[in-house]
Design an enzyme around this catalytic site. Structure first.
Site, PDB file in Angstrom:
ATOM      1  N   GLN A 250      39.877  60.820  46.279  1.00 39.24           N
ATOM      2  CA  GLN A 250      40.843  60.098  45.742  1.00 39.24           C
ATOM      3  C   GLN A 250      41.870  60.504  45.010  1.00 39.24           C
ATOM      4  OE1 GLN A 250      40.736  56.537  46.771  1.00 39.24           O
ATOM      5  NE2 GLN A 250      39.479  57.575  48.015  1.00 39.24           N
ATOM      6  N   HIS A 253      45.277  61.455  46.858  1.00 39.42           N
ATOM      7  CA  HIS A 253      46.206  60.414  47.341  1.00 39.42           C
ATOM      8  C   HIS A 253      47.742  60.719  46.381  1.00 39.42           C
ATOM      9  CE1 HIS A 253      44.640  57.009  49.231  1.00 39.42           C
ATOM     10  NE2 HIS A 253      43.478  57.358  48.662  1.00 39.42           N
ATOM     11  N   GLU A 318      41.026  50.626  40.005  1.00 34.93           N
ATOM     12  CA  GLU A 318      41.048  49.892  41.307  1.00 34.93           C
ATOM     13  C   GLU A 318      39.636  50.024  42.140  1.00 34.93           C
ATOM     14  OE1 GLU A 318      43.586  50.994  45.222  1.00 34.93           O
ATOM     15  OE2 GLU A 318      43.585  52.518  43.678  1.00 34.93           O
ATOM     16  N   HIS A 319      39.053  51.319  42.136  1.00 35.37           N
ATOM     17  CA  HIS A 319      38.000  51.851  42.788  1.00 35.37           C
ATOM     18  C   HIS A 319      36.783  51.990  41.981  1.00 35.37           C
ATOM     19  CE1 HIS A 319      40.998  53.011  45.570  1.00 35.37           C
ATOM     20  NE2 HIS A 319      40.538  52.086  46.401  1.00 35.37           N
ATOM     21  N   ASP A 352      38.543  52.744  52.027  1.00 38.61           N
ATOM     22  CA  ASP A 352      40.010  52.868  52.496  1.00 38.61           C
ATOM     23  C   ASP A 352      40.128  53.183  54.020  1.00 38.61           C
ATOM     24  OD1 ASP A 352      40.841  53.511  50.009  1.00 38.61           O
ATOM     25  OD2 ASP A 352      40.780  55.470  49.984  1.00 38.61           O
ATOM     26  N   HIS A 412      57.711   8.101  33.816  1.00 39.11           N
ATOM     27  CA  HIS A 412      56.475   8.263  34.235  1.00 39.11           C
ATOM     28  C   HIS A 412      55.777   6.877  34.089  1.00 39.11           C
ATOM     29  CE1 HIS A 412      57.657  12.520  34.243  1.00 39.11           C
ATOM     30  NE2 HIS A 412      56.246  12.929  35.013  1.00 39.11           N
TER      31      HIS A 412
END
Length: 437
Positions: A250, A253, A318-319, A352, A412
């Site tokens: 990862q 990335h 995230e992961h 992924d 109302h």
């Protein structure tokens, strides 16, 4: 007490966009808003040296591009899309329309209606994220979206074959070869030749992410995205070689991708760091992964797994990969994550690329309040009501009148009053001089 074995040397990525990026994005959006196709072409030429007769590929062009892709690659694309489609369909099947009778003759209902049109952005450049076509296009079509307009940047002056094939096989209704802020703006706002969409989906660089942020409100977006993040929770049963490999998978990335290990084992912590140092020189993406690990890598030793789960929830990564003797415990102990990966037989790379869950996930702590892209993002959950019983309408009208007047909403209240008069026989004192017919 937690022990920090390795800490990041760079500041964490902020949640705000650098002014120079925000200003450039605003400039491009304003230009596309005012000048449409001409602005799209101007920025496409500037950034991508790309100015075709049409940015949209026609059927013959798509067929020619797909035919250039090896059949083994097409088979792999079809396999992955079956996994994504199957999981998205299971999600869709879990969402039921319903109608309930809450009082005599009072019917309340809920429907899940697909949005009309969405854009699917498939990044190119250093990493052409072909898998993003599966995640954005397939999921939208399973949700029932009528029009999916997919786009990807050109590759060295031509449509990127594998990305185009992936978008086509996924079921995209329109395929464009255009990238960056100008593509996102054109699809969101519309031009002379491109109809606007209702939602923007898909990952992208910092400029694309900021464009989605600035356009949010005029159109919907899947979620705000930052650098890819991974956090591994491991105990003494984990293999340092596996942990190191998965962290680096990862980190590659981008140079600003955090890779965090939280472990109960000092030995595992030390051996994982050693393994990373051994693996990096032979990794083809070491120039990126090495910088990410150096600047944003962390290793923290905690007293026990309870502390590990609590600390991981603070990160809201995230992961989150769980490499422990009983990984499923994390399902019941954690709440803040984009996606969980339980045990050493799976990994974040599967999520992924191949397994079927969606890889468009929250970053920068957003997992505290949202999950990732799923079939429900393309659906509007709407409600309706119908009253068939006169007595129930009159009863609700009385309560509505009192509740509204507590808030000084006389209009109302009067809407309720006339139902009380019509269906309950009450007198409308505030309209004695009007006809009630």
């Amino acid at each position: 007490m937690n022990t920090v074995v390795k800490q990041p040397i760079a500041a964490a990525t902020g949640r705000s966009t650098p002014p120079e990026i925000a200003d450039r994005v605003a400039e491009i959006i304003a230009d596309v808003r005012q000048n449409g196709d001409a602005a799209l072409r101007r920025w496409s030429e500037k950034f991508d040296s790309w100015s075709p007769d049409s940015y949209r590929l026609g059927p013959a062009e798509i067929a020619e591009v797909v035919a250039s892709v090896p059949e083994t690659v097409l088979d792999d694309l079809r396999f992955v899309q079956r996994q994504v489609r199957g999981f998205a369909q299971a999600q869709r099947d879990s969402l039921a329309d319903f109608e309930v009778e809450t009082l005599p003759g009072v019917y309340l209902g809920q429907r899940n209606i697909p949005i009309g049109a969405t854009a699917a952005y498939v990044p190119g450049g250093r990493y052409p994220l072909t898998a993003s076509a599966h995640m954005t296009v397939v999921t939208a079509k399973v949700a029932g979206v009528d029009r999916v307009a997919a786009t990807t940047p050109p590759d060295r002056g031509a449509p990127p074959p594998v990305s185009v094939a992936a978008m086509h096989l996924a079921g995209a209704d329109e395929i464009y070869v255009m990238g960056g802020v100008q593509a996102v703006a054109a699809l969101a706002l519309g031009t002379e030749t491109i109809a606007p969409v209702d939602m923007l989906a898909g990952p992208g660089n910092a400029y694309v992410a900021e464009a989605k942020r600035q356009l949010f409100g005029e159109v919907g977006i899947d979620l705000f995205a930052g650098p890819t993040e991974v956090l591994v929770i491991a105990d003494e049963t984990a293999d340092p070689f596996v942990v190191a490999t998965d962290l680096l998978s990862q980190a590659e990335h981008g140079p600003d991708s955090p890779a965090v290990l939280i472990t109960t084992s000092e030995t595992l912590a030390a051996r994982t760091i050693q393994r990373i140092e051994e693996l990096l020189p032979g990794l083809p993406t070491k120039d990126v992964a090495g910088v990410a690990w150096r600047d944003h890598g962390e290793v923290i030793v905690v007293p026990d797994l309870d502390a590990a789960y609590a600390l991981a929830d603070e990160y809201a990564s995230e992961h989150v990969q769980v490499l422990t003797a009983e990984p499923r415990v994390a399902l019941h102990r954690m709440r803040n994550y984009g996606a969980l990966f339980l045990g050493d037989k799976t990994c974040v790379a599967y999520g992924d690329k191949v397994i079927g869950t969606n890889h468009v996930l929250p970053t920068l702590g957003a997992a505290r309040y949202t999950g990732g892209l799923w079939v429900g993002k393309y659906l509007k959950t709407v409600t309706y009501q119908e009253i068939r019983d006169a007595a129930s309408s009159a009863e609700l009208g009385e309560i509505c009148g009192r509740a509204s007047r507590l808030e000084n909403f006389e209009g109302h209240a009067r809407s309720g009053d006339i139902r009380v008069a019509r269906y309950g026989g009450a007198r409308l004192e505030w309209t004695d001089h009007f006809s009630h017919s």
